[in-house]
Design an enzyme around this catalytic site. Structure first.
Site: not given
Length: 327
Positions: A234, A264
């Site tokens: 994260g 991505d």
């Protein structure tokens, strides 16, 4: 820790579905929204667009419906500098659609992609001349969830032994629970990820799939075959495991508008750095810089800092980088 070596200095090829995307503008619950903004959304084309932003020659292979959504998707990806000439137009099947529903704690995503044009993709995509001349082919765990033929495509690509591949393959687990029948994703995604040259997985994804108590080193034990495994934790850090150990780089501190697309973007940054011959630390840094660009916008694709700013961040000492890191 050194970066991976690629078999040829060819283009990158990203394979997978991209959909039209509708989201409330301004961001609010669909229940009360008055206006929706149209954009595009697809893990593989997100990676392709960021790779193009970072100066790589990149092609996106997919299929779109012969409809207005398909034309919008094709134009948007092409406008980012991605070669879309290998994208097939399907006269029988529609372009996929997703709708975002922002909430107080997270954004829910509703898919309308069953029977879409891209769901009919199959192993024949691998015969495309762009694939044969590629230095890197990028795939994700979204594609095998779309249909049996899509799963065959990914399995065939990753089924070739590593030392017999004419190109490297990167695979981002990108677990989308809504696309998988209950209880089927964990084994399939672990097996596919473990066949890649470079694999990406979020720590939260790994915990959802393979065990709630997993730490990054545990994920490496599960996925021991990729030459590089990147575990993204994260907004805290990213860990790259290779044959000679692990490299950890904290994430940059940034204001988060929406997290969708950041993974991505990170993958694109890391891959671009690796293709440039960066060592793993610099490749991870470029991944974080690129991810921050996605975090600052409501769509999946945000503007990168200028080249001088990126270069300055890459050249920071560890202590200086740490001063820019953290939530």
């Amino acid at each position: 820790m050194n970066s991976i070596r690629f078999p040829a200095d060819g283009p990158v090829v990203c394979v997978g579905e991209t959909m039209a995307a509708l989201a409330p503008d301004p961001p609010e619950s669909l229940d009360s929204a008055q206006d929706l903004r149209l954009s595009v959304a697809g893990a593989e084309s997100n990676v392709a667009m960021y790779l193009a932003d970072l100066g790589r020659s990149v092609s996106w292979l997919s299929a779109l419906g012969d409809d207005a959504f398909g034309r919008r998707v094709r134009a948007a990806v092409a406008a980012a500098g991605v070669d879309v000439t290998g994208v097939r137009t399907d006269p029988e099947r529609p372009t996929g659609l997703l709708v975002k529903d922002p909430g107080r704690d997270r954004t829910r995503v509703h898919y309308y992609r069953s029977g879409s044009a891209a769901s009919a993709l199959g192993p024949g995509v691998l015969d495309d001349a762009r694939v044969r001349s590629a230095s890197l082919v990028h795939l994700t765990g979204v594609t095998p969830a779309l249909s049996a033929s899509c799963r065959n495509l990914v399995e065939q690509a990753l089924g070739t032994p590593v030392d017999e591949r004419p190109y490297a393959i990167s695979f981002d687990v990108n677990h989308r629970p809504a696309l998988w029948p209950h209880g089927t994703a964990a084994e399939v995604l672990r097996e596919l990820a473990d066949r890649a040259d470079i694999a990406f997985v979020g720590l939260d994804e790994a915990q959802d799939l393979w065990g709630a108590d997993l730490e990054p080193a545990d994920v490496r034990r599960l996925l021991g075959r990729p030459r590089i495994l990147v575990v993204k934790d994260g907004g805290r850090a990213a860990h790259a495991f290779g044959d000679d150990g692990v490299c950890t780089v904290p994430a940059l501190r940034t204001d988060v508008v929406e997290p969708v697309g950041a993974g991505d973007a990170f993958a694109a940054g890391f891959l671009a750095g690796s293709l440039r011959g960066y060592d793993t630390l610099r490749a991870l840094r470029l991944g974080h810089i690129t991810a921050a660009s996605a975090l600052r916008v409501t769509g999946d694709h945000g503007p990168l800092p200028d080249a001088a700013t990126i270069a300055g961040l890459l050249d920071l000492t560890d202590e200086e980088w740490s001063a820019h890191a953290g939530r």
